[in-house]
Design an enzyme around this catalytic site. Structure first.
Site, PDB file in Angstrom:
ATOM      1  N   GLY A   1       0.822  -1.212   0.000  1.00  0.00           N
ATOM      2  CA  GLY A   1       0.000   0.000   0.000  1.00  0.00           C
ATOM      3  C   GLY A   1       0.856   1.263   0.000  1.00  0.00           C
ATOM      4  O   GLY A   1       2.063   1.207   0.228  1.00  0.00           O
TER       5      GLY A   1
ATOM      6  N   ALA B   1      -6.705  -6.538   3.477  1.00  0.00           N
ATOM      7  CA  ALA B   1      -5.250  -6.646   3.611  1.00  0.00           C
ATOM      8  C   ALA B   1      -4.794  -8.018   3.157  1.00  0.00           C
ATOM      9  O   ALA B   1      -5.408  -9.029   3.475  1.00  0.00           O
ATOM     10  CB  ALA B   1      -4.842  -6.421   5.058  1.00  0.00           C
TER      11      ALA B   1
ATOM     12  N   TYR C   1      -0.682 -18.577  -2.238  1.00  0.00           N
ATOM     13  CA  TYR C   1      -1.682 -17.501  -2.161  1.00  0.00           C
ATOM     14  C   TYR C   1      -3.095 -18.084  -2.253  1.00  0.00           C
ATOM     15  O   TYR C   1      -3.978 -17.772  -1.448  1.00  0.00           O
ATOM     16  CB  TYR C   1      -1.430 -16.509  -3.311  1.00  0.00           C
ATOM     17  CG  TYR C   1      -2.475 -15.428  -3.469  1.00  0.00           C
ATOM     18  CD1 TYR C   1      -2.358 -14.223  -2.778  1.00  0.00           C
ATOM     19  CD2 TYR C   1      -3.572 -15.593  -4.324  1.00  0.00           C
ATOM     20  CE1 TYR C   1      -3.318 -13.216  -2.933  1.00  0.00           C
ATOM     21  CE2 TYR C   1      -4.525 -14.602  -4.478  1.00  0.00           C
ATOM     22  CZ  TYR C   1      -4.394 -13.420  -3.782  1.00  0.00           C
ATOM     23  OH  TYR C   1      -5.336 -12.437  -3.935  1.00  0.00           O
TER      24      TYR C   1
ATOM     25  N   GLU D   1       4.537 -21.290 -15.073  1.00  0.00           N
ATOM     26  CA  GLU D   1       4.015 -22.508 -14.427  1.00  0.00           C
ATOM     27  C   GLU D   1       2.826 -22.191 -13.516  1.00  0.00           C
ATOM     28  O   GLU D   1       2.830 -21.163 -12.841  1.00  0.00           O
ATOM     29  CB  GLU D   1       5.126 -23.119 -13.589  1.00  0.00           C
ATOM     30  CG  GLU D   1       5.247 -24.630 -13.770  1.00  0.00           C
ATOM     31  CD  GLU D   1       6.380 -25.176 -12.951  1.00  0.00           C
ATOM     32  OE1 GLU D   1       6.092 -25.759 -11.908  1.00  0.00           O
ATOM     33  OE2 GLU D   1       7.544 -24.965 -13.369  1.00  0.00           O
TER      34      GLU D   1
HETATM   35  N1  LIG Z   1      -6.594  -6.993  -7.406  1.00  0.00           N
HETATM   36  C1  LIG Z   1      -7.194  -8.128  -7.736  1.00  0.00           C
HETATM   37  O1  LIG Z   1      -7.355  -8.435  -8.905  1.00  0.00           O
HETATM   38  C2  LIG Z   1      -7.698  -9.072  -6.678  1.00  0.00           C
HETATM   39  C3  LIG Z   1      -8.344 -10.245  -7.091  1.00  0.00           C
HETATM   40  C4  LIG Z   1      -8.822 -11.110  -6.114  1.00  0.00           C
HETATM   41  C5  LIG Z   1      -8.663 -10.810  -4.781  1.00  0.00           C
HETATM   42  N2  LIG Z   1      -8.018  -9.677  -4.404  1.00  0.00           N
HETATM   43  C6  LIG Z   1      -7.834  -9.406  -2.980  1.00  0.00           C
HETATM   44  O2  LIG Z   1      -8.353  -8.115  -2.682  1.00  0.00           O
HETATM   45  C7  LIG Z   1      -7.602  -7.525  -1.623  1.00  0.00           C
HETATM   46  C8  LIG Z   1      -7.073  -6.162  -2.051  1.00  0.00           C
HETATM   47  O3  LIG Z   1      -6.235  -6.365  -3.184  1.00  0.00           O
HETATM   48  P1  LIG Z   1      -5.459  -5.175  -3.903  1.00  0.00           P
HETATM   49  O4  LIG Z   1      -5.415  -5.518  -5.332  1.00  0.00           O
HETATM   50  O5  LIG Z   1      -6.026  -3.885  -3.473  1.00  0.00           O
HETATM   51  O6  LIG Z   1      -4.010  -5.387  -3.330  1.00  0.00           O
HETATM   52  P2  LIG Z   1      -2.999  -4.361  -2.633  1.00  0.00           P
HETATM   53  O7  LIG Z   1      -1.713  -5.092  -2.517  1.00  0.00           O
HETATM   54  O8  LIG Z   1      -3.017  -3.054  -3.326  1.00  0.00           O
HETATM   55  O9  LIG Z   1      -3.648  -4.178  -1.193  1.00  0.00           O
HETATM   56  C9  LIG Z   1      -3.386  -4.992  -0.092  1.00  0.00           C
HETATM   57  C10 LIG Z   1      -3.065  -4.073   1.083  1.00  0.00           C
HETATM   58  O10 LIG Z   1      -2.870  -4.856   2.275  1.00  0.00           O
HETATM   59  C11 LIG Z   1      -1.772  -4.313   2.999  1.00  0.00           C
HETATM   60  N3  LIG Z   1      -1.295  -5.401   3.887  1.00  0.00           N
HETATM   61  C12 LIG Z   1      -0.717  -6.575   3.537  1.00  0.00           C
HETATM   62  N4  LIG Z   1      -0.499  -7.345   4.630  1.00  0.00           N
HETATM   63  C13 LIG Z   1      -0.970  -6.643   5.696  1.00  0.00           C
HETATM   64  C14 LIG Z   1      -1.035  -6.897   7.093  1.00  0.00           C
HETATM   65  N5  LIG Z   1      -0.591  -8.046   7.613  1.00  0.00           N
HETATM   66  N6  LIG Z   1      -1.543  -5.958   7.894  1.00  0.00           N
HETATM   67  C15 LIG Z   1      -1.998  -4.771   7.393  1.00  0.00           C
HETATM   68  N7  LIG Z   1      -1.970  -4.475   6.088  1.00  0.00           N
HETATM   69  C16 LIG Z   1      -1.473  -5.405   5.239  1.00  0.00           C
HETATM   70  C17 LIG Z   1      -0.818  -3.861   1.921  1.00  0.00           C
HETATM   71  O11 LIG Z   1       0.126  -2.912   2.350  1.00  0.00           O
HETATM   72  C18 LIG Z   1      -1.779  -3.282   0.884  1.00  0.00           C
HETATM   73  O12 LIG Z   1      -2.027  -1.925   1.114  1.00  0.00           O
HETATM   74  C19 LIG Z   1      -6.498  -8.519  -1.292  1.00  0.00           C
HETATM   75  O13 LIG Z   1      -6.932  -9.314  -0.216  1.00  0.00           O
HETATM   76  C20 LIG Z   1      -6.389  -9.360  -2.549  1.00  0.00           C
HETATM   77  O14 LIG Z   1      -5.888 -10.640  -2.269  1.00  0.00           O
HETATM   78  C21 LIG Z   1      -7.534  -8.805  -5.318  1.00  0.00           C
END
Ligand SMILES: NC(=O)c1ccc[n+]([C@@H]2O[C@H](COP(=O)([O-])OP(=O)(O)OC[C@H]3O[C@@H](n4cnc5c(N)ncnc54)[C@H](O)[C@@H]3O)[C@@H](O)[C@H]2O)c1
Length: 311
Positions: free
Chosen positions: A39, A78, A147, A272
């Site tokens: 983030g 997160a 993941y 892969e």
């Molecule tokens: N972007 C996609 O296409 C997609 C698809 C399916 C699921 N998701 C899920 O949606 C959610 C948001 O995804 P995104 O694309 O915004 O990703 P992103 O990486 O931009 O956001 C994830 C955020 O979580 C924070 N973070 C990670 N571990 C943490 C912790 N232990 N404590 C506090 N903060 C933590 C990171 O700093 C980041 O700001 C995630 O859970 C992701 O797995 C995203």
């Protein structure tokens, strides 16, 4: 909105920051917890009415502040959000995507929080699909990455831990989300990577023959599904996608025409563990949430390109 105080984990990330913006617009008091793994402070630092903890959501300090804040609702976004990093460092993935969220769930269960909304992943929690577009009951096979395993396991933990509790859950299995502020290293970063490259007149890389398909959904549509699902008391398990399949080659030509890029991508060997086809059936979400995606690919890519140009 039905609630006054919302906890948003991962609120400084791509999807989280769009959600926080929408909540603030609706006068919801927001607590963000984000450790800045991926983030950025700049995603939210201009928003008012937001309290922020830049720390792991599972740290003792964060959990104490969360308990005092006593949210009505938790949007849990997160995550260590990269499939590739989860393969390189499964322990890191386990820590952020399973262990800390379970600590959070345990803490929230002793607060007045009524709803836990989890952004799970529709493209990674099962294997190569037999039915296209894939509905919630068609999930088959096992995840191909740490993941995917962690997301699938957290889905199961949530269902087990919140069964018959005063806090209900919405598990939303998201398709490939795209839009402004997406980190090009994320799960669906291909849209941002291609757009960035083409606007700079560089050559994008395509892994495999480019015939693999994905379901691309614009971030605004995901935010509206998250909010709608938060206002329903029952437990929900829903796909959030468009039901439309797009090949990587189609994406190259669409973004190419919107950015006026001319050329051929650089084709490299397939990676892969990548699924050949992935598209989510969204019928159940449409009915349960009275929701549907409003952005087609053209409109979404145009917004993304305009954002890139304004940056
Ligand atoms: N972007 C996609 O296409 C997609 C698809 C399916 C699921 N998701 C899920 O949606 C959610 C948001 O995804 P995104 O694309 O915004 O990703 P992103 O990486 O931009 O956001 C994830 C955020 O979580 C924070 N973070 C990670 N571990 C943490 C912790 N232990 N404590 C506090 N903060 C933590 C990171 O700093 C980041 O700001 C995630 O859970 C992701 O797995 C995203």
């Amino acid at each position: 909105m039905k609630f006054e105080k919302a906890l948003v984990t991962g609120g400084a990330g791509f999807i989280g920051s769009h959600l926080v913006e929408e909540l603030v617009k609706n006068n919801v008091k927001v607590l963000v917890v984000d450790n800045l793994l991926t983030g950025k402070k700049s995603n939210i630092d201009k928003l008012e009415n937001v309290e922020v903890i830049y720390d792991d959501l599972g740290s003792d300090e964060s959990l104490k502040i969360i308990e005092t804040f006593n949210p009505d609702i938790c949007f849990h976004l997160a995550a260590q959000s990269s499939v590739v990093i989860s393969v390189e460092d499964p322990l890191l993935d386990f820590e952020h995507n399973l262990l800390q969220p379970i600590k959070l769930l345990q803490k929230l269960m002793i607060t007045d929080c009524k709803k836990f909304v989890f952004s799970s992943s529709g493209g990674t929690i099962f294997g190569e699909p037999n039915v296209i577009p894939t509905s919630e009951k068609d999930y088959a096979g096992e995840p191909a990455s740490p993941y995917g395993v962690a997301k699938k396991k957290l889905n199961e933990f949530i269902m087990l831990m919140l069964d018959n509790q005063k806090m209900s859950y919405s598990i939303l299995n998201l398709a490939n989300v795209y839009g402004p502020r997406q980190d090009p290293h994320g799960e669906a970063g291909v849209m941002s990577i291609f757009t960035g490259k083409m606007l700079n007149n560089e050559i994008p890389i395509v892994y495999g023959d480019g015939k693999q398909t994905r379901d691309y959904i614009f971030v605004t549509d995901v935010v509206s599904a998250l909010i709608k699902s938060s206002e329903i008391d029952e437990n929900l398990f829903l796909n959030i996608g468009t039901s439309k399949e797009t090949t990587v080659n189609e994406l190259v030509s669409l973004i190419g025409s919107i950015t006026s890029w001319e050329g051929q991508p650089d084709y490299k060997p397939q990676r892969e563990g990548e699924l050949l086809r992935s598209v989510l059936n969204n019928e159940k979400a449409k009915k349960s949430l009275d929701w549907e995606p409003e952005y087609n690919l053209n409109r979404g890519i145009e917004e993304l390109v305009n954002w890139f140009k304004s940056e």
